[in-house]
Design a protein around this motif. Structure first.
Motif, PDB file in Angstrom:
ATOM      1  N   GLU A   3       0.856  -1.176   0.000  1.00 30.02           N
ATOM      2  CA  GLU A   3       0.000   0.000   0.000  1.00 30.02           C
ATOM      3  C   GLU A   3       0.891   1.225   0.000  1.00 30.02           C
ATOM      4  O   GLU A   3       1.767   1.366   0.862  1.00 30.02           O
ATOM      5  CB  GLU A   3      -0.906   0.001   1.229  1.00 30.02           C
ATOM      6  N   THR A  42      -5.373  -1.191  -6.674  1.00 28.96           N
ATOM      7  CA  THR A  42      -6.486  -0.709  -5.857  1.00 28.96           C
ATOM      8  C   THR A  42      -6.282   0.761  -5.542  1.00 28.96           C
ATOM      9  O   THR A  42      -5.245   1.149  -5.013  1.00 28.96           O
ATOM     10  CB  THR A  42      -6.593  -1.509  -4.545  1.00 28.96           C
ATOM     11  N   THR A  44      -7.884   3.795  -3.394  1.00 36.60           N
ATOM     12  CA  THR A  44      -8.795   4.154  -2.320  1.00 36.60           C
ATOM     13  C   THR A  44      -8.814   5.674  -2.217  1.00 36.60           C
ATOM     14  O   THR A  44      -7.763   6.306  -2.087  1.00 36.60           O
ATOM     15  CB  THR A  44      -8.335   3.555  -0.976  1.00 36.60           C
TER      16      THR A  44
END
Length: 166
Positions: A3, A42, A44
């Motif tokens: 991340e 991903t 976010t």
């Protein structure tokens, strides 16, 4: 799984280049540039409405699935054989999850593969899912298999997305 906070377009470009370098690709008898793994990106996004102070969170998964391969056609051996088997197993698991959701099964087998476990929050009734099927004109049999999978997925109704507060 990594991340990384991204604040600028340059940060994103650097991250995408890093991910591209990490992607495994190899030549097989079926495909000159065969992806040997899935890729999941991903994004976010969290925002706050200044006047009300209400926070919202959105999640976007961009998933590039490595295509299934028939072992007879690819002639994969050694490491490529193991990669092909893992790819085919995870694609089968993804199909199982989608069909379990669509049929309202009591148990959805999200833990049958790393891919479905990772995407669990994006496959249930609190999301929207879009699948784009990429076809290879040089491989009509594989393209037909992909179209059949896409058709089955398209026939599934996994529910209506609901609003989520951060």
């Amino acid at each position: 799984l990594t991340e990384t906070p991204v604040r600028t377009a340059e940060d994103l470009e650097q991250l995408m280049q890093q991910a591209s370098k990490a992607r495994a690709v190899a030549a097989t008898k079926s495909n000159e540039h065969s992806s040997r793994s899935h890729s999941v990106f991903t994004l976010t996004v969290t925002g706050m409405h200044k006047a009300s102070g209400e926070r919202r969170r959105g999640l976007l998964n961009l998933v590039d699935l490595a295509g299934s391969e028939r072992l007879r056609a690819s002639h994969a051996q050694g490491q490529q054989l193991r990669e092909t088997q893992a790819i085919n197993k995870s694609l089968s698991s993804l199909g199982d999850v989608i069909f379990a959701l669509a049929s309202g099964a009591k148990h959805v087998p999200f833990r049958n593969s790393k891919l479905t476990h990772l995407l669990q929050g994006s496959l249930g009734g609190n999301c929207k899912t879009l699948m784009i099927v990429n076809l290879a004109p040089t491989s009509p049999a594989e393209s037909l298999c992909s179209l059949r999978f896409g058709h089955k997925v398209n026939a599934c109704d996994i529910g209506t997305a609901r609003q989520r507060r951060a």
